[in-house]
Motif scaffolding. Structure first.
Motif, PDB file in Angstrom:
ATOM      1  N   TRP A 101       0.837  -1.199   0.000  1.00 18.08           N
ATOM      2  CA  TRP A 101       0.000   0.000   0.000  1.00 18.08           C
ATOM      3  C   TRP A 101       0.877   1.256   0.000  1.00 18.08           C
ATOM      4  CZ3 TRP A 101      -1.054   3.018   4.713  1.00 18.08           C
ATOM      5  CH2 TRP A 101      -2.003   4.022   4.524  1.00 18.08           C
ATOM      6  N   ALA A 102       1.897   1.273   0.845  1.00 17.45           N
ATOM      7  CA  ALA A 102       2.785   2.433   0.916  1.00 17.45           C
ATOM      8  C   ALA A 102       3.514   2.635  -0.407  1.00 17.45           C
ATOM      9  CB  ALA A 102       3.775   2.273   2.066  1.00 17.45           C
ATOM     10  N   ALA A 103       3.928   1.544  -1.048  1.00 23.08           N
ATOM     11  CA  ALA A 103       4.616   1.654  -2.341  1.00 23.08           C
ATOM     12  C   ALA A 103       3.684   2.226  -3.408  1.00 23.08           C
ATOM     13  CB  ALA A 103       5.145   0.285  -2.774  1.00 23.08           C
ATOM     14  N   GLN A 104       2.435   1.792  -3.404  1.00 20.03           N
ATOM     15  CA  GLN A 104       1.452   2.326  -4.360  1.00 20.03           C
ATOM     16  C   GLN A 104       1.210   3.811  -4.115  1.00 20.03           C
ATOM     17  OE1 GLN A 104      -1.988  -0.166  -3.816  1.00 20.03           O
ATOM     18  NE2 GLN A 104      -0.947  -1.979  -4.611  1.00 20.03           N
ATOM     19  N   ARG A 105       1.135   4.194  -2.852  1.00 18.50           N
ATOM     20  CA  ARG A 105       0.924   5.612  -2.534  1.00 18.50           C
ATOM     21  C   ARG A 105       2.136   6.448  -2.945  1.00 18.50           C
ATOM     22  NH1 ARG A 105      -3.364   7.328   0.401  1.00 18.50           N
ATOM     23  NH2 ARG A 105      -2.146   9.093   1.188  1.00 18.50           N
ATOM     24  N   THR A 106       3.329   5.932  -2.688  1.00 20.78           N
ATOM     25  CA  THR A 106       4.553   6.638  -3.084  1.00 20.78           C
ATOM     26  C   THR A 106       4.580   6.835  -4.590  1.00 20.78           C
ATOM     27  OG1 THR A 106       5.785   5.816  -1.181  1.00 20.78           O
ATOM     28  CG2 THR A 106       7.079   6.551  -3.070  1.00 20.78           C
TER      29      THR A 106
END
Length: 185
Positions: A83-88
């Protein structure tokens, strides 16, 4: 077993994001965390803003409560990292997470009075899990537990491959004696 999950830098995000964006972020986070918790037989006791308090084997007995907690931590770490990678990649804030797990006997029940009752879980494992979650920041890791919890989880069928890093005799704020830690990564 008790588990505390906390989003990193939520206070900073709360100060910098518009309220609608902050609530959307929190909703995304919880929409990912809740199914991962339930899939591993965890019971959500309460949401504490960006924090989540979870128990395994309480209420109700379980023969795999510690193994379930470790598997849940692994699932949460993977899901929330994706999720954090997608947001980044989308240019959005991408908070990390901290998780603490402890095992032992807890007491469950309703607390309050007739105008406001809440279900509560109290006991040393709850306090330790909260302190371990906070200590993830000092250790620079995402999830911590103890050798005792890992041993119990392995007895219950957890393979332990991702919880093999030991850190001995660490000083954890709020715990008097040095604590041996297990890093879950």
């Amino acid at each position: 077993a008790a588990m505390f999950i906390d989003m990193r830098d939520f206070t900073g995000l709360a100060a910098s994001l518009p309220p609608r964006d902050l609530i959307a972020l929190l909703g995304e986070y919880q929409n990912l965390a809740v199914p991962a918790i339930h899939a591993n037989r965890g019971s959500i006791i309460t949401f504490l803003g960006d924090g989540i308090m979870v128990t395994f084997g309480a209420p109700g007995n379980s023969a795999t409560y510690a193994a379930d907690a470790f598997r849940c931590a692994e699932g949460l770490l993977d899901t929330l990292a994706d999720w954090a990678a997608q947001r980044t990649a989308a240019g959005l804030p991408a908070p990390g997470v901290g998780i603490g797990i402890a095992v032992g006997t807890v007491i469950c029940g309703a607390v309050g009075n007739e105008s406001r009752l809440e279900y509560a879980v109290i006991g040393d494992p709850v306090n330790r899990a909260a302190k371990l979650q906070q200590h993830t920041k000092a250790e620079g890791v995402r999830a911590l537990s103890t050798p005792r919890a890992l041993e119990r989880a392995r007895e219950q069928g957890y393979d332990g491959a991702r919880a093999a890093t030991h850190r001995d005799a660490r000083n954890v704020v709020g715990i008097e004696e040095p604590v041996d830690l297990i890093v879950i990564d």
